[in-house]
Enzyme design. Structure first.
Site, mmCIF file in Angstrom:
data_model
loop_
_atom_site.group_PDB
_atom_site.id
_atom_site.type_symbol
_atom_site.label_atom_id
_atom_site.label_comp_id
_atom_site.label_asym_id
_atom_site.label_seq_id
_atom_site.Cartn_x
_atom_site.Cartn_y
_atom_site.Cartn_z
ATOM 1 N N HIS A 1 0.816 -1.217 0.000
ATOM 2 C CA HIS A 1 0.000 0.000 0.000
ATOM 3 C C HIS A 1 0.853 1.272 0.000
ATOM 4 O O HIS A 1 0.794 2.056 0.947
ATOM 5 C CB HIS A 1 -0.926 0.012 1.223
HETATM 6 C C1 LIG Z 1 -0.973 -7.853 -4.010
HETATM 7 C C2 LIG Z 1 -1.755 -6.631 -3.624
HETATM 8 C C3 LIG Z 1 -2.930 -6.771 -2.914
HETATM 9 C C4 LIG Z 1 -3.659 -5.631 -2.560
HETATM 10 N N1 LIG Z 1 -4.847 -5.793 -1.912
HETATM 11 C C5 LIG Z 1 -5.604 -4.707 -1.629
HETATM 12 C C6 LIG Z 1 -6.885 -4.869 -1.049
HETATM 13 O O1 LIG Z 1 -7.329 -5.978 -0.822
HETATM 14 N N2 LIG Z 1 -7.600 -3.762 -0.761
HETATM 15 C C7 LIG Z 1 -7.109 -2.508 -1.000
HETATM 16 O O2 LIG Z 1 -7.784 -1.541 -0.650
HETATM 17 N N3 LIG Z 1 -5.916 -2.330 -1.581
HETATM 18 C C8 LIG Z 1 -5.165 -3.403 -1.924
HETATM 19 N N4 LIG Z 1 -3.986 -3.236 -2.571
HETATM 20 C C9 LIG Z 1 -3.550 -1.870 -2.921
HETATM 21 C C10 LIG Z 1 -4.393 -1.201 -4.006
HETATM 22 O O3 LIG Z 1 -4.714 -2.084 -5.045
HETATM 23 C C11 LIG Z 1 -3.610 -0.004 -4.528
HETATM 24 O O4 LIG Z 1 -3.343 0.838 -3.419
HETATM 25 C C12 LIG Z 1 -4.334 0.799 -5.577
HETATM 26 O O5 LIG Z 1 -4.667 0.023 -6.695
HETATM 27 C C13 LIG Z 1 -3.447 1.972 -6.016
HETATM 28 O O6 LIG Z 1 -4.171 2.763 -6.925
HETATM 29 P P1 LIG Z 1 -3.419 3.800 -7.860
HETATM 30 O O7 LIG Z 1 -4.428 4.380 -8.765
HETATM 31 O O8 LIG Z 1 -2.613 4.712 -7.018
HETATM 32 O O9 LIG Z 1 -2.345 2.954 -8.678
HETATM 33 P P2 LIG Z 1 -2.502 1.620 -9.532
HETATM 34 O O10 LIG Z 1 -3.778 0.939 -9.244
HETATM 35 O O11 LIG Z 1 -1.242 0.881 -9.332
HETATM 36 O O12 LIG Z 1 -2.579 2.172 -11.035
HETATM 37 C C14 LIG Z 1 -1.525 2.883 -11.634
HETATM 38 C C15 LIG Z 1 -1.494 2.532 -13.121
HETATM 39 O O13 LIG Z 1 -0.668 3.472 -13.782
HETATM 40 C C16 LIG Z 1 0.111 2.787 -14.750
HETATM 41 N N5 LIG Z 1 1.307 3.579 -15.011
HETATM 42 C C17 LIG Z 1 2.350 3.832 -14.187
HETATM 43 N N6 LIG Z 1 3.250 4.615 -14.788
HETATM 44 C C18 LIG Z 1 2.774 4.880 -16.029
HETATM 45 C C19 LIG Z 1 3.249 5.635 -17.131
HETATM 46 N N7 LIG Z 1 4.415 6.319 -17.063
HETATM 47 N N8 LIG Z 1 2.521 5.668 -18.250
HETATM 48 C C20 LIG Z 1 1.315 5.006 -18.354
HETATM 49 N N9 LIG Z 1 0.831 4.268 -17.324
HETATM 50 C C21 LIG Z 1 1.534 4.216 -16.176
HETATM 51 C C22 LIG Z 1 0.410 1.473 -14.079
HETATM 52 O O14 LIG Z 1 0.804 0.497 -15.038
HETATM 53 C C23 LIG Z 1 -0.901 1.164 -13.386
HETATM 54 O O15 LIG Z 1 -1.742 0.424 -14.225
HETATM 55 C C24 LIG Z 1 -3.209 -4.341 -2.917
HETATM 56 C C25 LIG Z 1 -2.007 -4.211 -3.616
HETATM 57 C C26 LIG Z 1 -1.280 -5.333 -3.967
HETATM 58 C C27 LIG Z 1 0.008 -5.177 -4.727
#
Ligand SMILES: Cc1cc2nc3c(=O)[nH]c(=O)nc-3n(C[C@H](O)[C@H](O)[C@H](O)COP(=O)(O)OP(=O)(O)OC[C@H]3O[C@@H](n4cnc5c(N)ncnc54)[C@H](O)[C@@H]3O)c2cc1C
Ligand code: SF4
Length: 654
Positions: free
Chosen positions: A591
């Protein structure tokens, strides 16, 4: 099945160095000359090929160093030692403070590969035992970047299709804006999660083949998802509202008006209805969750089945390698298709290299755009967002021009992207990284638990949540992938593996101080030094999770502390904890948050209280990076609700 992003099929993977073969054989007491050792080493090599060059080189160098150490200490290379001598040598080497962590890391990777392969048939038969709960949504419009033009104009660009990006895009598209999401990863279909082996799914769904590590003492593994849907593709589906105390802190101490309970309530409800959150039904929970609840009940502790977003869950325990039933509602199954139904489009397989500003927009005819921006009368010291420059897999570039860019690349990728983009470098950009560090304990029961038969993250124990910010969650692993924490080498490890189906697993996370940072612009380098108070709470978490397992009837508990013996009662547990060295804690984190904290203080917050990047116009941030501190719970709901709030700010300023 070969995958499009496969760097070669397993059968064709590079021949592993002899030292890697010897290490595989030694860890799992295999005959060096038997084909099984070579086969395992080839599979390890295949996974390494998905990881960064640094990770691969470090593994090879580590294996070579172990071989050289064997020669120096025994006069023979590892491959020439008999099974007993290898075990003794590895035990001896592993007890050295400086060698323990790297050996454990290499052993974990070998066990992951061996376990995933061994259980592949079981995993796939569970995956396909029932039809998916829902088909892949037809509305989701994904265009691979190879088919995307080199210049495009639209009303809004969203970088990243994970938890934050998907929610923002849906709001903007529904408001009538032509919206393009740009995603570095590719689209994954449910059919792949039903036919590809667990190892293939793991390698393809995680950035750098799952080997993202935060450097520090101890080093901490931080896996991050990549693909259309972001990390929601691999998350466990656990859903928590941010606690009121956290929202109050964000409002009172950080000036984050978006977190005002009166303001964020409607967004939280919108997220919860999108995700269709409900408690884990008892019929799919599985014995792992039941034992956790039993242990908590016997201790008189507050516990409950987990709230999750997985209607139709069949308890296949594969959430972290792609749900084969399309039950877990990652954003690729709800917010993204809804955004596309409203006109948005996802461009996949495209890494955004930088955000373009009015002065950058020179590669193509951007004169009209600049005129519009001038007409907006923006202050001259502000940089004015004008679009993005992205790179396709073949190395070619394309540009998309827009007056609105929302970056949602996640807490570890957003700061490097902004650095590449030559925005004003706020001193707190990339700092303030909190990760909610997690540990895992396991207990041996008389009964066969079969922890990977049921929901992966199934029950929560809240007893120490408010008092110590320790959240305990019953968390198993996909079939075969939970053996990484088993102690020992060679035959003693095999003995543990033989009764692995009698193990129940419990995880705990500690809400940490922001002790890390993301540096670099091309690739992020993650640094994290565990705060002393968090270390003490992690040790307390080892104690409380072990207590739960013992109270549920575990005969023996593996505390996850390196070198520690298994414990059979609380007295032994306290003895182990008294001697525990925090460096020997086996930690991972899932996280990451806070690296572009949003708030009202221009000195502490690179992002303002509306989600806009300071020093820029038309550029917003809407991912985990804007959370000012660890939300004390699994963060996806918090991230999504804040992203919805930011999206409304984008609209109100348009
Ligand atoms: C194994 C695991 C289990 C988890 N379980 C839970 C859970 O049960 N409940 C919960 O609340 N949270 C959970 N989490 C955490 C939660 O999924 C994340 O905190 C959340 O998805 C983060 O959201 P975000 O939008 O910040 O980033 P992300 O969901 O990671 O999305 C970011 C996206 O941006 C893309 N990206 C990055 N850089 C670039 C670029 N330069 N150009 C184009 N695209 C790019 C990436 O490829 C990715 O697809 C878990 C995480 C993991 C790893
Ligand atoms: S346990 Fe996870 S992977 Fe299995 S069906 Fe339920 S949501 Fe999907």
């Amino acid at each position: 099945m070969a995958c499009p992003d496969d760097p070669g099929s397993i059968a064709k993977s590079r021949e592993p160095p002899a030292s890697v073969v010897a290490l595989c054989a030694s860890i799992l007491a295999l005959d060096e000359n038997a084909s099984s050792a070579l086969e395992l080493a080839r599979r390890v090599e295949w996974l390494l090929a998905h990881q960064s060059g640094l990770a691969r080189k470090s593994f090879h160098a580590g294996a070579a160093a172990i071989d050289a150490a064997a020669l120096a200490s025994t006069g023979k290379r590892l491959a020439r030692l008999d099974i007993a001598a290898r075990e003794q040598f590895l035990e001896r080497l592993g007890s050295h403070a400086s060698a323990a962590a790297p050996i454990e890391a290499m052993k974990a990777l070998i066990l992951l590969v061996a376990g995933a392969d061994r259980a592949a048939d079981t995993a796939l038969s569970k995956a396909t035992a029932a039809e998916p709960a829902r088909p892949d949504p037809e509305e989701l419009r994904v265009i691979p970047s190879a088919e995307w033009p080199s210049v495009h104009h639209c009303d809004a660009i969203v970088v990243g299709t994970g938890a934050g990006g998907a929610m923002v895009a849906r709001t903007l598209a529904r408001a009538g804006m032509s919206t393009v999401l740009v995603e570095e990863g590719r689209q994954h279909l449910v059919s792949e999660f039903r036919t590809d082996t667990p190892l293939e799914r793991f390698a393809n769904l995680y950035r750098d083949g799952g080997a993202t590590v935060m450097l520090g003492n101890p080093a901490v593994l931080l896996p991050i998802g990549i693909g259309v849907g972001g990390t929601t593709l691999v998350n466990s589906g656990t859903c928590y509202r941010p606690p009121q105390r956290v929202l109050k802190r964000w409002l009172d101490h950080e000036g984050l008006i978006l977190a005002d309970p009166d303001h964020i309530g409607a967004y939280l409800e919108e997220v919860e209805s999108t995700l269709q959150i409900a408690a884990v039904p008892r019929n799919v929970m599985g014995r792992n969750g039941e034992l956790s609840l039993l242990g908590a009940e016997n201790l008189g502790w507050d516990a409950h089945p987990m709230m999750r977003n997985a209607p139709g869950c069949g308890g296949t325990c594969q959430c972290s390698i792609g749900c084969p039933r399309n039950a877990k509602l990652g954003v690729h199954l709800n917010a993204l298709p809804s955004a596309c139904a409203a006109g948005a489009v996802v461009v996949s397989d495209a890494r955004v290299e930088r955000v373009l500003f009015d002065t950058d927009a020179t590669m193509h005819t951007a004169g009209k755009l600049r005129a519009t921006l001038r007409a907006l009368g923006t202050r001259t010291h502000q940089r004015v967002a004008a679009g993005i420059l992205a790179r396709r897999k073949d190395g070619s570039y394309f540009e998309i021009f827009s007056q609105r860019v929302v970056v949602a690349a996640g807490a570890t990728e957003t700061p490097p992207l902004l650095r590449r983009s030559a925005v004003q470098r706020h001193p707190m950009m990339g700092r303030n990284l909190a990760v909610h560090p997690a540990l895992s304990v396991a207990g041996y029961f008389d009964e066969a638990v079969d922890a990977s038969d049921g929901v992966l993250q199934s029950a929560a124990i809240e007893e120490l949540h408010e008092s110590d910010q320790i959240l305990i969650e019953a968390t198993a692993a996909p079939p075969g992938m939970g053996s990484m924490m088993l102690p020992g080498y060679g035959r003693s490890l095999l003995a543990q593996l033989d009764r692995a189906d009698h193990l129940a697993f419990l995880g705990a996370m500690v809400a940490d101080a922001p002790s890390g940072r993301v540096i670099g612009s091309k690739r992020p380098l993650l640094l994290y030094n565990l705060d002393h108070r968090d270390t003490l709470r992690l040790l307390k978490a080892v104690r409380s999770t072990s207590q739960v397992l013992l109270a549920a009837g575990a005969q023996e508990v593996i505390t996850g502390i390196r070198h520690a013996r298994t414990v059979r009662n609380e007295r032994e547990l306290d003895e182990v904890l008294l001697q525990a060295n925090p460096r020997d804690l086996h930690l991972a984190a899932f996280h990451p948050t806070g690296t572009m904290a949003a708030g009202s203080d221009p000195e502490r917050h690179p992002v303002d209280a509306d989600g806009a990047l300071r020093g820029a116009t038309g550029l917003w941030i809407a991912d985990a990076s804007i959370l000012p501190s660890c939300p004390e719970v699994n963060p996806q709901v918090s991230i999504m609700a804040l992203a919805l709030a930011v999206a409304d700010r984008v609209l109100s300023m348009s």
